[in-house]
Motif scaffolding. Structure first.
Motif, PDB file in Angstrom:
ATOM      1  N   GLY A 177      46.773 -25.916  14.925  1.00 21.05           N
ATOM      2  CA  GLY A 177      46.389 -27.160  15.574  1.00 21.05           C
ATOM      3  C   GLY A 177      47.007 -28.374  14.902  1.00 21.05           C
ATOM      4  N   ARG A 178      47.177 -28.287  13.578  1.00 22.81           N
ATOM      5  CA  ARG A 178      47.831 -29.347  12.796  1.00 22.81           C
ATOM      6  C   ARG A 178      48.854 -28.697  11.873  1.00 22.81           C
ATOM      7  NH1 ARG A 178      42.676 -30.203  11.517  1.00 22.81           N
ATOM      8  NH2 ARG A 178      43.107 -29.686   9.334  1.00 22.81           N
ATOM      9  N   TRP A 179      50.074 -29.216  11.888  1.00 24.24           N
ATOM     10  CA  TRP A 179      51.104 -28.665  11.011  1.00 24.24           C
ATOM     11  C   TRP A 179      51.110 -29.467   9.714  1.00 24.24           C
ATOM     12  CZ3 TRP A 179      52.955 -24.334  10.021  1.00 24.24           C
ATOM     13  CH2 TRP A 179      54.192 -24.120   9.413  1.00 24.24           C
ATOM     14  N   ASP A 180      50.067 -29.236   8.899  1.00 24.35           N
ATOM     15  CA  ASP A 180      49.908 -29.967   7.644  1.00 24.35           C
ATOM     16  C   ASP A 180      50.187 -29.032   6.477  1.00 24.35           C
ATOM     17  OD1 ASP A 180      47.686 -28.314   7.659  1.00 24.35           O
ATOM     18  OD2 ASP A 180      46.232 -29.930   7.911  1.00 24.35           O
ATOM     19  N   ALA A 181      49.917 -29.499   5.255  1.00 19.68           N
ATOM     20  CA  ALA A 181      50.219 -28.699   4.070  1.00 19.68           C
ATOM     21  C   ALA A 181      49.445 -27.391   4.063  1.00 19.68           C
ATOM     22  CB  ALA A 181      49.913 -29.504   2.809  1.00 19.68           C
ATOM     23  N   THR A 182      48.203 -27.422   4.523  1.00 22.02           N
ATOM     24  CA  THR A 182      47.403 -26.195   4.572  1.00 22.02           C
ATOM     25  C   THR A 182      48.023 -25.184   5.520  1.00 22.02           C
ATOM     26  OG1 THR A 182      45.358 -27.381   4.043  1.00 22.02           O
ATOM     27  CG2 THR A 182      45.137 -25.249   5.149  1.00 22.02           C
ATOM     28  N   ALA A 183      48.435 -25.645   6.690  1.00 21.62           N
ATOM     29  CA  ALA A 183      49.051 -24.751   7.669  1.00 21.62           C
ATOM     30  C   ALA A 183      50.379 -24.201   7.150  1.00 21.62           C
ATOM     31  CB  ALA A 183      49.263 -25.494   8.984  1.00 21.62           C
ATOM     32  N   ARG A 184      51.165 -25.048   6.499  1.00 20.74           N
ATOM     33  CA  ARG A 184      52.462 -24.596   5.974  1.00 20.74           C
ATOM     34  C   ARG A 184      52.282 -23.489   4.935  1.00 20.74           C
ATOM     35  NH1 ARG A 184      53.465 -30.194   6.759  1.00 20.74           N
ATOM     36  NH2 ARG A 184      55.344 -30.578   8.025  1.00 20.74           N
ATOM     37  N   ALA A 185      51.335 -23.670   4.042  1.00 20.70           N
ATOM     38  CA  ALA A 185      51.091 -22.656   3.015  1.00 20.70           C
ATOM     39  C   ALA A 185      50.582 -21.363   3.649  1.00 20.70           C
ATOM     40  CB  ALA A 185      50.093 -23.190   1.995  1.00 20.70           C
ATOM     41  N   HIS A 186      49.728 -21.491   4.635  1.00 17.16           N
ATOM     42  CA  HIS A 186      49.176 -20.327   5.318  1.00 17.16           C
ATOM     43  C   HIS A 186      50.281 -19.548   6.021  1.00 17.16           C
ATOM     44  CE1 HIS A 186      46.665 -18.201   8.377  1.00 17.16           C
ATOM     45  NE2 HIS A 186      45.795 -18.158   7.390  1.00 17.16           N
ATOM     46  N   ALA A 187      51.173 -20.251   6.706  1.00 22.62           N
ATOM     47  CA  ALA A 187      52.270 -19.609   7.423  1.00 22.62           C
ATOM     48  C   ALA A 187      53.259 -18.966   6.455  1.00 22.62           C
ATOM     49  CB  ALA A 187      52.985 -20.621   8.309  1.00 22.62           C
ATOM     50  N   GLN A 255      37.591 -24.229  21.110  1.00 18.25           N
ATOM     51  CA  GLN A 255      37.533 -25.207  20.030  1.00 18.25           C
ATOM     52  C   GLN A 255      38.591 -26.285  20.267  1.00 18.25           C
ATOM     53  OE1 GLN A 255      36.896 -23.784  15.977  1.00 18.25           O
ATOM     54  NE2 GLN A 255      38.398 -25.263  15.233  1.00 18.25           N
ATOM     55  N   PRO A 256      38.183 -27.542  20.353  1.00 21.35           N
ATOM     56  CA  PRO A 256      39.134 -28.619  20.638  1.00 21.35           C
ATOM     57  C   PRO A 256      40.229 -28.725  19.574  1.00 21.35           C
ATOM     58  CG  PRO A 256      36.876 -29.378  20.936  1.00 21.35           C
ATOM     59  CD  PRO A 256      36.795 -28.035  20.278  1.00 21.35           C
ATOM     60  N   ASP A 257      41.447 -28.961  20.033  1.00 19.94           N
ATOM     61  CA  ASP A 257      42.597 -29.230  19.157  1.00 19.94           C
ATOM     62  C   ASP A 257      42.929 -28.090  18.209  1.00 19.94           C
ATOM     63  OD1 ASP A 257      42.867 -31.836  20.260  1.00 19.94           O
ATOM     64  OD2 ASP A 257      41.338 -32.587  18.889  1.00 19.94           O
ATOM     65  N   ALA A 258      42.439 -26.912  18.461  1.00 21.24           N
ATOM     66  CA  ALA A 258      42.657 -25.783  17.557  1.00 21.24           C
ATOM     67  C   ALA A 258      43.796 -24.911  18.052  1.00 21.24           C
ATOM     68  CB  ALA A 258      41.392 -24.953  17.414  1.00 21.24           C
ATOM     69  N   ASP A 265      41.813 -25.437  11.342  1.00 17.05           N
ATOM     70  CA  ASP A 265      41.935 -26.710  12.048  1.00 17.05           C
ATOM     71  C   ASP A 265      40.680 -27.559  11.960  1.00 17.05           C
ATOM     72  OD1 ASP A 265      44.586 -26.173  12.974  1.00 17.05           O
ATOM     73  OD2 ASP A 265      43.729 -24.804  14.458  1.00 17.05           O
ATOM     74  N   ASP A 266      39.520 -26.917  12.039  1.00 20.84           N
ATOM     75  CA  ASP A 266      38.246 -27.620  11.888  1.00 20.84           C
ATOM     76  C   ASP A 266      37.241 -26.628  11.323  1.00 20.84           C
ATOM     77  OD1 ASP A 266      35.865 -29.023  12.073  1.00 20.84           O
ATOM     78  OD2 ASP A 266      36.357 -29.944  14.013  1.00 20.84           O
ATOM     79  N   PRO A 267      37.243 -26.463  10.003  1.00 24.47           N
ATOM     80  CA  PRO A 267      36.400 -25.434   9.388  1.00 24.47           C
ATOM     81  C   PRO A 267      34.925 -25.552   9.744  1.00 24.47           C
ATOM     82  CG  PRO A 267      37.964 -26.304   7.790  1.00 24.47           C
ATOM     83  CD  PRO A 267      38.070 -27.174   9.000  1.00 24.47           C
ATOM     84  N   ALA A 268      34.391 -26.768   9.704  1.00 17.13           N
ATOM     85  CA  ALA A 268      32.956 -26.941   9.953  1.00 17.13           C
ATOM     86  C   ALA A 268      32.596 -26.552  11.376  1.00 17.13           C
ATOM     87  CB  ALA A 268      32.543 -28.377   9.659  1.00 17.13           C
ATOM     88  N   ALA A 269      33.395 -27.003  12.342  1.00 19.45           N
ATOM     89  CA  ALA A 269      33.113 -26.683  13.737  1.00 19.45           C
ATOM     90  C   ALA A 269      33.201 -25.184  13.973  1.00 19.45           C
ATOM     91  CB  ALA A 269      34.086 -27.424  14.649  1.00 19.45           C
ATOM     92  N   PHE A 270      34.223 -24.569  13.389  1.00 20.91           N
ATOM     93  CA  PHE A 270      34.394 -23.124  13.565  1.00 20.91           C
ATOM     94  C   PHE A 270      33.215 -22.358  12.985  1.00 20.91           C
ATOM     95  CE2 PHE A 270      35.598 -19.013  11.858  1.00 20.91           C
ATOM     96  CZ  PHE A 270      36.131 -18.391  12.965  1.00 20.91           C
TER      97      PHE A 270
END
Length: 289
Positions: A177-187, A255-258, A265-270
């Protein structure tokens, strides 16, 4: 890490996070080590996560027979884990390609499952697959992203037959949902965590009998949650809505924007969505009759 033996003698590993009632978690990939699930966005604060490393992945041993990587042949591994944990019935969460494994397990062992949580899950076991059309539809939602042009060009090459690692790396942003540092490391961890030989064998011919599985699941009297990402291509929310129809007691949450990994993308909502569903499933299971 804890271990147990599969029926064929393969030593399998699982990892425990959190406390409370157990939730068996099946990783996708296919055949990616369970480490990528993390604590599922804080879900470990609500349930004791039992994160299974499927055979040949993570800390689990390689099987003597690679043919046992086929999805339906891993049903016995899930059952062996349930028995090892001493559970008469279990709650199962499956992500992505593990959706097929969870569906096949529930179809074969309906009286051993208390609830199913299917997170951005595949449903080839039901005859539902994700197509290039779905990928294009989801990709179009990201046209305003700074990485879109290069990533979409890589998608075009993949759709034309490319299997280059560089192209697959380039399309990774579409799965988050967001290509941020967390997503980059995960990928970036994906390749090292995945057994590629096993991934190729997982959907081998004979693994799925959709008509038979649909008939079995139509009789299931258990709650099912399908959680889809608004920006995900596998499944698109509209495809997940069709999958819901195969169950007697299923609901869809988008889940919105996920993307494909909504707990990032949204840990609390998930975590709250899944925890609330599991609380309801527990109440339902405790009702007399």
């Amino acid at each position: 890490m804890q271990t147990f033996d599969a029926p064929d003698g393969t030593r399998l590993a699982y990892h425990v996070r959190g406390g409370g009632e157990p939730l068996i978690c099946l990783p996708g990939g296919p055949m990616r080590a369970s480490a990528y699930l993390g604590d599922l966005g804080g879900l470990a604060e609500h349930r004791r996560l039992i994160l299974l490393d499927l055979r040949g992945t993570g800390d689990s041993a390689l099987p003597a027979d690679p043919a046992t990587y086929r999805c339906d042949r891993q049903i016995a591994d899930v059952e062996a884990l349930r028995e090892h944990l001493g559970l008469a019935r279990c709650d199962i969460l499956a992500h992505s390609a593990a959706g097929d494994l969870a569906l096949l397990h529930a179809a074969r062992h309906p009286h051993r499952v208390n609830s199913l949580t299917l997170v951005t899950a595949r449903a080839r076991a039901l005859g539902v697959d994700f197509t290039e059309e779905h990928r294009r539809e989801a990709a179009a939602l990201r046209a305003g992203e700074p990485w879109f042009a290069s990533a979409y060009s890589a998608y075009e090459r993949i759709w034309s037959g490319s299997d280059a690692d560089a192209d697959w790396d380039a399309v990774a942003p579409f799965f988050y949902g967001r290509w941020d540092a967390t997503a980059r490391a995960h990928a970036a961890a994906d390749l090292d965590q995945t057994n590629l030989e096993a991934a190729d064998l997982y959907p081998s011919p004979g693994a799925f009998d959709p008509a038979r599985t649909r008939a079995a699941l139509a009789e299931l009297d258990l709650p099912v949650l399908l959680l889809a990402g608004e920006r995900d291509s596998g499944p698109r929310p509209r495809v997940a809505a069709d999958v819901v129809k195969y169950f007697r007691h299923a609901r869809l949450h988008v889940q919105p924007d996920a993307g494909h990994f909504p707990w990032l993308d949204d840990p609390a909502a998930f975590s709250e969505t899944v925890a609330a569903f599991l609380r309801g499933a527990a109440c339902r299971a405790s009702e007399p009759g």
